[in-house]
Design a protein around this motif. Sequence first.
Motif, PDB file in Angstrom:
ATOM      1  N   GLU A   1      28.887  32.895  28.387  1.00 43.79           N
ATOM      2  CA  GLU A   1      28.064  33.441  29.466  1.00 43.79           C
ATOM      3  C   GLU A   1      27.966  32.448  30.589  1.00 43.79           C
ATOM      4  O   GLU A   1      27.317  31.408  30.461  1.00 43.79           O
ATOM      5  CB  GLU A   1      26.654  33.749  28.954  1.00 43.79           C
ATOM      6  CG  GLU A   1      26.575  35.109  28.291  1.00 43.79           C
ATOM      7  CD  GLU A   1      25.158  35.437  27.891  1.00 43.79           C
ATOM      8  OE1 GLU A   1      24.968  35.875  26.744  1.00 43.79           O
ATOM      9  OE2 GLU A   1      24.258  35.234  28.708  1.00 43.79           O
ATOM     10  N   ILE A   2      28.629  32.740  31.689  1.00 45.76           N
ATOM     11  CA  ILE A   2      28.632  31.841  32.830  1.00 45.76           C
ATOM     12  C   ILE A   2      27.852  32.500  33.958  1.00 45.76           C
ATOM     13  O   ILE A   2      28.303  33.488  34.543  1.00 45.76           O
ATOM     14  CB  ILE A   2      30.082  31.523  33.283  1.00 45.76           C
ATOM     15  CG1 ILE A   2      30.919  31.009  32.104  1.00 45.76           C
ATOM     16  CG2 ILE A   2      30.078  30.535  34.441  1.00 45.76           C
ATOM     17  CD1 ILE A   2      30.442  29.719  31.478  1.00 45.76           C
ATOM     18  N   ARG A   3      26.687  31.955  34.242  1.00 44.83           N
ATOM     19  CA  ARG A   3      25.837  32.483  35.301  1.00 44.83           C
ATOM     20  C   ARG A   3      26.596  32.495  36.614  1.00 44.83           C
ATOM     21  O   ARG A   3      27.237  31.512  36.975  1.00 44.83           O
ATOM     22  CB  ARG A   3      24.601  31.585  35.387  1.00 44.83           C
ATOM     23  CG  ARG A   3      23.442  32.027  36.229  1.00 44.83           C
ATOM     24  CD  ARG A   3      22.683  33.235  35.745  1.00 44.83           C
ATOM     25  NE  ARG A   3      22.326  33.261  34.329  1.00 44.83           N
ATOM     26  CZ  ARG A   3      21.200  32.802  33.830  1.00 44.83           C
ATOM     27  NH1 ARG A   3      20.327  32.185  34.598  1.00 44.83           N
ATOM     28  NH2 ARG A   3      20.925  32.934  32.554  1.00 44.83           N
ATOM     29  N   GLY A   4      26.561  33.628  37.296  1.00 46.58           N
ATOM     30  CA  GLY A   4      27.237  33.733  38.587  1.00 46.58           C
ATOM     31  C   GLY A   4      28.672  34.220  38.464  1.00 46.58           C
ATOM     32  O   GLY A   4      29.261  34.682  39.431  1.00 46.58           O
ATOM     33  N   PHE A   5      29.230  34.120  37.283  1.00 51.39           N
ATOM     34  CA  PHE A   5      30.615  34.540  37.084  1.00 51.39           C
ATOM     35  C   PHE A   5      30.674  35.788  36.211  1.00 51.39           C
ATOM     36  O   PHE A   5      31.072  36.860  36.664  1.00 51.39           O
ATOM     37  CB  PHE A   5      31.421  33.384  36.470  1.00 51.39           C
ATOM     38  CG  PHE A   5      32.863  33.700  36.236  1.00 51.39           C
ATOM     39  CD1 PHE A   5      33.720  33.932  37.298  1.00 51.39           C
ATOM     40  CD2 PHE A   5      33.379  33.757  34.947  1.00 51.39           C
ATOM     41  CE1 PHE A   5      35.065  34.234  37.080  1.00 51.39           C
ATOM     42  CE2 PHE A   5      34.719  34.048  34.717  1.00 51.39           C
ATOM     43  CZ  PHE A   5      35.559  34.285  35.799  1.00 51.39           C
TER      44      PHE A   5
ATOM     45  N   LEU B   1      32.301  36.726  28.741  1.00 51.58           N
ATOM     46  CA  LEU B   1      33.464  37.117  27.955  1.00 51.58           C
ATOM     47  C   LEU B   1      32.989  37.283  26.524  1.00 51.58           C
ATOM     48  O   LEU B   1      32.216  36.474  26.024  1.00 51.58           O
ATOM     49  CB  LEU B   1      34.541  36.024  28.016  1.00 51.58           C
ATOM     50  CG  LEU B   1      35.415  35.999  29.263  1.00 51.58           C
ATOM     51  CD1 LEU B   1      35.988  34.618  29.490  1.00 51.58           C
ATOM     52  CD2 LEU B   1      36.547  37.007  29.144  1.00 51.58           C
ATOM     53  N   PHE B   2      33.426  38.334  25.891  1.00 52.38           N
ATOM     54  CA  PHE B   2      32.985  38.577  24.525  1.00 52.38           C
ATOM     55  C   PHE B   2      34.028  39.402  23.789  1.00 52.38           C
ATOM     56  O   PHE B   2      34.975  39.907  24.388  1.00 52.38           O
ATOM     57  CB  PHE B   2      31.624  39.280  24.515  1.00 52.38           C
ATOM     58  CG  PHE B   2      31.589  40.522  25.377  1.00 52.38           C
ATOM     59  CD1 PHE B   2      31.339  40.417  26.737  1.00 52.38           C
ATOM     60  CD2 PHE B   2      31.819  41.765  24.814  1.00 52.38           C
ATOM     61  CE1 PHE B   2      31.326  41.557  27.523  1.00 52.38           C
ATOM     62  CE2 PHE B   2      31.800  42.907  25.608  1.00 52.38           C
ATOM     63  CZ  PHE B   2      31.551  42.797  26.963  1.00 52.38           C
TER      64      PHE B   2
ATOM     65  N   PHE C   1      35.628  41.322  29.343  1.00 46.50           N
ATOM     66  CA  PHE C   1      34.944  40.550  30.375  1.00 46.50           C
ATOM     67  C   PHE C   1      34.012  41.475  31.139  1.00 46.50           C
ATOM     68  O   PHE C   1      34.379  42.609  31.458  1.00 46.50           O
ATOM     69  CB  PHE C   1      35.954  39.934  31.343  1.00 46.50           C
ATOM     70  CG  PHE C   1      35.330  39.277  32.550  1.00 46.50           C
ATOM     71  CD1 PHE C   1      34.621  38.096  32.407  1.00 46.50           C
ATOM     72  CD2 PHE C   1      35.459  39.844  33.805  1.00 46.50           C
ATOM     73  CE1 PHE C   1      34.043  37.483  33.520  1.00 46.50           C
ATOM     74  CE2 PHE C   1      34.889  39.240  34.921  1.00 46.50           C
ATOM     75  CZ  PHE C   1      34.179  38.056  34.764  1.00 46.50           C
TER      76      PHE C   1
ATOM     77  N   ALA D   1      31.808  41.327  34.562  1.00 42.07           N
ATOM     78  CA  ALA D   1      31.530  40.519  35.748  1.00 42.07           C
ATOM     79  C   ALA D   1      30.029  40.360  35.947  1.00 42.07           C
ATOM     80  O   ALA D   1      29.264  41.288  35.703  1.00 42.07           O
ATOM     81  CB  ALA D   1      32.152  41.178  36.978  1.00 42.07           C
TER      82      ALA D   1
ATOM     83  N   GLU E   1      26.371  38.293  40.604  1.00 41.49           N
ATOM     84  CA  GLU E   1      26.747  37.578  41.818  1.00 41.49           C
ATOM     85  C   GLU E   1      28.202  37.834  42.197  1.00 41.49           C
ATOM     86  O   GLU E   1      28.532  38.065  43.359  1.00 41.49           O
ATOM     87  CB  GLU E   1      26.522  36.074  41.617  1.00 41.49           C
ATOM     88  CG  GLU E   1      26.536  35.277  42.893  1.00 41.49           C
ATOM     89  CD  GLU E   1      26.765  33.810  42.616  1.00 41.49           C
ATOM     90  OE1 GLU E   1      27.655  33.236  43.261  1.00 41.49           O
ATOM     91  OE2 GLU E   1      26.078  33.248  41.735  1.00 41.49           O
ATOM     92  N   LEU E   2      29.075  37.824  41.192  1.00 41.02           N
ATOM     93  CA  LEU E   2      30.499  38.058  41.449  1.00 41.02           C
ATOM     94  C   LEU E   2      30.708  39.467  41.997  1.00 41.02           C
ATOM     95  O   LEU E   2      31.456  39.681  42.952  1.00 41.02           O
ATOM     96  CB  LEU E   2      31.304  37.836  40.170  1.00 41.02           C
ATOM     97  CG  LEU E   2      32.810  38.001  40.273  1.00 41.02           C
ATOM     98  CD1 LEU E   2      33.401  37.126  41.361  1.00 41.02           C
ATOM     99  CD2 LEU E   2      33.478  37.675  38.941  1.00 41.02           C
TER     100      LEU E   2
ATOM    101  N   ILE F   1      29.537  39.385  45.706  1.00 39.83           N
ATOM    102  CA  ILE F   1      30.378  38.717  46.710  1.00 39.83           C
ATOM    103  C   ILE F   1      31.694  39.456  46.911  1.00 39.83           C
ATOM    104  O   ILE F   1      32.236  39.475  48.007  1.00 39.83           O
ATOM    105  CB  ILE F   1      30.640  37.223  46.403  1.00 39.83           C
ATOM    106  CG1 ILE F   1      31.263  37.019  45.036  1.00 39.83           C
ATOM    107  CG2 ILE F   1      29.390  36.404  46.553  1.00 39.83           C
ATOM    108  CD1 ILE F   1      31.752  35.594  44.808  1.00 39.83           C
ATOM    109  N   ILE F   2      32.169  40.103  45.866  1.00 39.03           N
ATOM    110  CA  ILE F   2      33.439  40.788  46.003  1.00 39.03           C
ATOM    111  C   ILE F   2      33.297  42.017  46.898  1.00 39.03           C
ATOM    112  O   ILE F   2      34.226  42.414  47.590  1.00 39.03           O
ATOM    113  CB  ILE F   2      34.003  41.149  44.636  1.00 39.03           C
ATOM    114  CG1 ILE F   2      35.506  41.260  44.749  1.00 39.03           C
ATOM    115  CG2 ILE F   2      33.441  42.441  44.085  1.00 39.03           C
ATOM    116  CD1 ILE F   2      36.155  40.824  43.527  1.00 39.03           C
TER     117      ILE F   2
END
Lengths: 105, 94
Positions: free
Chosen positions: B44-48, B51-52, B80, B82, B85-86, B89-90
């Motif tokens: 778990e990546i904050r802002g990104f 994946l599991f 994945f 998203a 935040e990702l 921004i996209i």
Amino acid sequence: MSVTKAELVGLIYRNIGFSKKDATDIVEAFFDLIKSGIVRGEKVKIKGIGTFYARAKKERLGRNPQTNKPLMISGRKVIVYRAGTSLKKLLKENAFDAPSKDDGV
Amino acid sequence: MKKSELIERLGEKFPHIAKNDVEKIVNSMLDRMIGALRDNDRIEIRGFGSLFVKFRQGREARNPKTGKRLTVQAKRVPFFKAGKELKQIINKSA
């Protein structure tokens, strides 16, 4: 336990021996670079993990499931992730019999 | 952009770190992430995003060409999702 940025920072800081500041900045920059690649429209291909890219979706007619009223869903971009062959293979070959409760669905 | 380019760009941002150290850092991050998925752990990546692993039960299927029955083995597949935040921004850049 899930892997977080904090854990990756700790890994670089403790195991490889960089300062906490460098470790934090590098982890942050690593994901920022992947993100900005996706935003620029690049396919970001990370060996061992897979490929990330953005795909445009057209606007389409949907329905509010609560009111049943039709409404236009605006066009948008979505992130596509395609798992890499090596990761797929790794998971396939190390198949677990019983999923445990706390696994992501 | 592939891994080698990512390492290169990362190296440009950290001129005081040797290139092979940057490479070592990236590889150990990826190893940890891959190991987590292998062990059914989430990333778990904050802002990104996260994946599991999802489970697919084995099933009986047919080869659409020959019509023959075949058994599809149970397997695990990576997914994945998203992060907020990702996604934002996209769509801002659109």
